[in-house]
Design a protein around this motif. Structure first.
Motif, short mmCIF file in Angstrom:
data_model
loop_
_atom_site.label_atom_id
_atom_site.label_comp_id
_atom_site.label_asym_id
_atom_site.label_seq_id
_atom_site.Cartn_x
_atom_site.Cartn_y
_atom_site.Cartn_z
N LYS A 95 5.72 19.68 -6.91
CA LYS A 95 6.34 19.27 -7.97
C LYS A 95 7.41 18.46 -8.38
N THR A 96 6.81 17.67 -7.12
CA THR A 96 8.06 16.14 -6.86
C THR A 96 7.34 15.67 -7.73
N THR A 97 8.24 14.57 -8.50
CA THR A 97 7.45 13.49 -8.76
C THR A 97 8.70 12.06 -7.84
N TYR A 98 7.83 11.30 -7.40
CA TYR A 98 8.15 9.80 -6.96
C TYR A 98 8.17 8.53 -7.45
N ASN A 99 9.27 7.63 -7.40
CA ASN A 99 9.04 6.64 -8.10
C ASN A 99 9.91 6.23 -7.09
N VAL A 100 8.48 4.98 -6.86
CA VAL A 100 8.69 4.19 -5.46
C VAL A 100 8.06 2.09 -6.43
N ASN A 101 9.60 1.82 -5.70
CA ASN A 101 10.13 0.47 -6.03
C ASN A 101 9.72 -0.63 -5.17
N LYS A 102 8.50 -0.95 -4.56
CA LYS A 102 8.14 -1.12 -3.00
C LYS A 102 7.06 -2.29 -3.22
N VAL A 103 7.97 -3.15 -3.89
CA VAL A 103 7.30 -4.59 -3.95
C VAL A 103 7.09 -5.82 -2.46
N THR A 104 6.70 -6.81 -2.53
CA THR A 104 7.14 -7.91 -1.47
C THR A 104 6.23 -9.42 -2.47
N SER A 105 7.74 -9.60 -1.77
CA SER A 105 7.55 -11.30 -2.32
C SER A 105 6.18 -11.89 -1.69
N VAL A 106 5.88 -12.88 -2.56
CA VAL A 106 5.17 -14.52 -1.95
C VAL A 106 5.60 -15.76 -2.62
N GLU B 224 0.40 -1.17 0.05
CA GLU B 224 0.40 0.09 -0.37
C GLU B 224 1.04 1.32 0.08
N ILE B 225 0.65 2.15 -0.98
CA ILE B 225 0.97 3.28 -0.54
C ILE B 225 -0.32 4.59 -1.08
N SER C 266 1.49 12.58 1.27
CA SER C 266 1.43 13.12 2.73
C SER C 266 0.12 12.67 3.53
N GLY C 267 -0.96 13.16 2.93
CA GLY C 267 -2.11 13.08 3.23
C GLY C 267 -3.28 12.70 3.65
N GLY C 268 -2.25 11.30 3.44
CA GLY C 268 -3.09 10.20 3.63
C GLY C 268 -3.70 9.11 2.66
N GLN C 269 -3.72 9.75 0.78
CA GLN C 269 -5.40 9.52 0.23
C GLN C 269 -4.12 8.46 0.14
N LEU C 270 -5.54 7.14 -0.42
CA LEU C 270 -4.70 6.36 -0.81
C LEU C 270 -3.77 6.26 -2.51
N LEU C 271 -3.12 6.01 -2.92
CA LEU C 271 -2.40 5.84 -4.24
C LEU C 271 -2.25 4.45 -4.75
N LEU C 272 -2.24 3.22 -3.82
CA LEU C 272 -2.15 1.69 -4.78
C LEU C 272 -1.96 0.68 -3.82
N GLU C 273 -3.40 0.07 -4.20
CA GLU C 273 -3.81 -0.66 -3.40
C GLU C 273 -2.85 -2.12 -2.99
N SER C 274 -2.46 -2.47 -1.79
CA SER C 274 -1.91 -3.60 -2.09
C SER C 274 -2.36 -5.37 -2.37
N GLY C 275 -1.23 -5.94 -2.52
CA GLY C 275 -2.25 -7.21 -2.77
C GLY C 275 -2.61 -7.40 -4.26
N ASP D 121 5.09 -7.58 -11.54
CA ASP D 121 6.51 -7.76 -11.98
C ASP D 121 7.51 -7.55 -10.58
N SER D 122 8.74 -7.74 -10.73
CA SER D 122 9.72 -7.83 -8.92
C SER D 122 10.12 -6.55 -9.24
N ASP D 123 10.82 -6.03 -10.98
CA ASP D 123 10.87 -4.81 -11.23
C ASP D 123 9.71 -3.70 -10.90
N PHE D 124 8.36 -3.96 -10.62
CA PHE D 124 7.63 -3.14 -10.36
C PHE D 124 7.86 -1.11 -10.23
N THR D 125 7.56 -0.16 -11.03
CA THR D 125 7.89 0.44 -9.52
C THR D 125 6.51 1.52 -10.26
N PHE D 126 6.41 2.63 -9.32
CA PHE D 126 5.01 2.96 -9.31
C PHE D 126 5.19 4.48 -8.97
#
Length: 218
Positions: free
Chosen positions: A147-158, A119-120, A123-132, A136-141
């Motif tokens: 004015k700032t762009t964030y690139n988040v590579n935050k995945v979990t292995s199952v 889950e991402i 800073s305001g608590g708004q849901l941008l990406l749901e979990s589950g 792919d392992s290299d997925f980037t959100f």
């Protein structure tokens, strides 16, 4: 009431070696007939409630707990459109272990089956990406804040084991018909599982199939 007691009978030509003639018939249950829960029941959310299957409980155990009659296991199944109990009902611990042993060796259970999002929120608590979500392992959100762009590579292995446990546990969430409606379902089934007038009609619970055998075996 046993489910198959509701089914009508059909008389079919006997192929037994002990039959007296080609006109001998046997009486069997007509399993090709099908009943179902009223459509308006499914459209009314108050007719059902969510239930979690506990441990190794089978449909008859659930029926006994909820309806105080283990023979109403078919009500549990038909309310959830379950046809193949082996594949659509949660496995017992014993069956689950056998399933794992047959599908995987000891080294494969801990191997990665797939990756999922976490889950991402901004800073305001708004849901941008749901979990589950499977990715792919290299997925980037990527998302922008101000004015700032964030690139988040935050995945979990199952792992294979975690995947199989989750898949089996998801089957534990079912919906049960409230007890006050069970009588209506039984009456509906009694009416649906009957015959109407036809060339094969004998009575509402019995018909005779066509005898296509034209020659008596010698």
């Amino acid at each position: 009431m046993n489910y198959f007691d509701l089914f009508p009978d059909v008389q079919l030509p006997s192929f037994s070696d002990k039959r007296n003639s080609s006109n001998d018939y046997i009486t069997v249950k007509n399993l090709f007939k099908r009943g179902k829960v009223r459509d308006e029941f499914f459209q009314n959310v108050a007719t059902f409630y969510q239930y979690s299957v506990n441990g190794d409980d089978r449909p008859d155990n659930v029926a006994d707990k909820v309806y105080e009659n283990n023979k109403l296991d078919w009500v549990v199944l038909i309310a959830n459109n379950i046809i193949n109990v082996r594949d659509e009902w949660p496995m017992s611990q014993y069956d689950f272990q056998r399933y794992l042993d047959n599908k995987y060796d000891s080294t494969q259970l801990g191997q990665i089956h797939h990756y999922e999002t976490t889950e991402i929120k901004n800073s305001g608590g708004q849901l941008l990406l749901e979990s589950g979500l499977t990715v792919d392992s290299d997925f980037t959100f990527s998302y922008s804040f101000g004015k700032t762009t964030y690139n988040v590579n935050k995945v979990t292995s199952v792992s294979n084991f975690e995947y199989e446990v989750k898949k089996n546990d998801e089957k534990r969430i079912i919906y049960l018909l409230r007890p006050e409606y069970v009588g209506t379902i039984i009456n509906d089934m009694r009416e649906i599982l009957t015959y109407t007038d036809s060339s094969q009609f004998i009575n509402r619970k019995l018909k005779r199939g066509d005898n296509l055998r034209v020659l008596e075996p010698r």
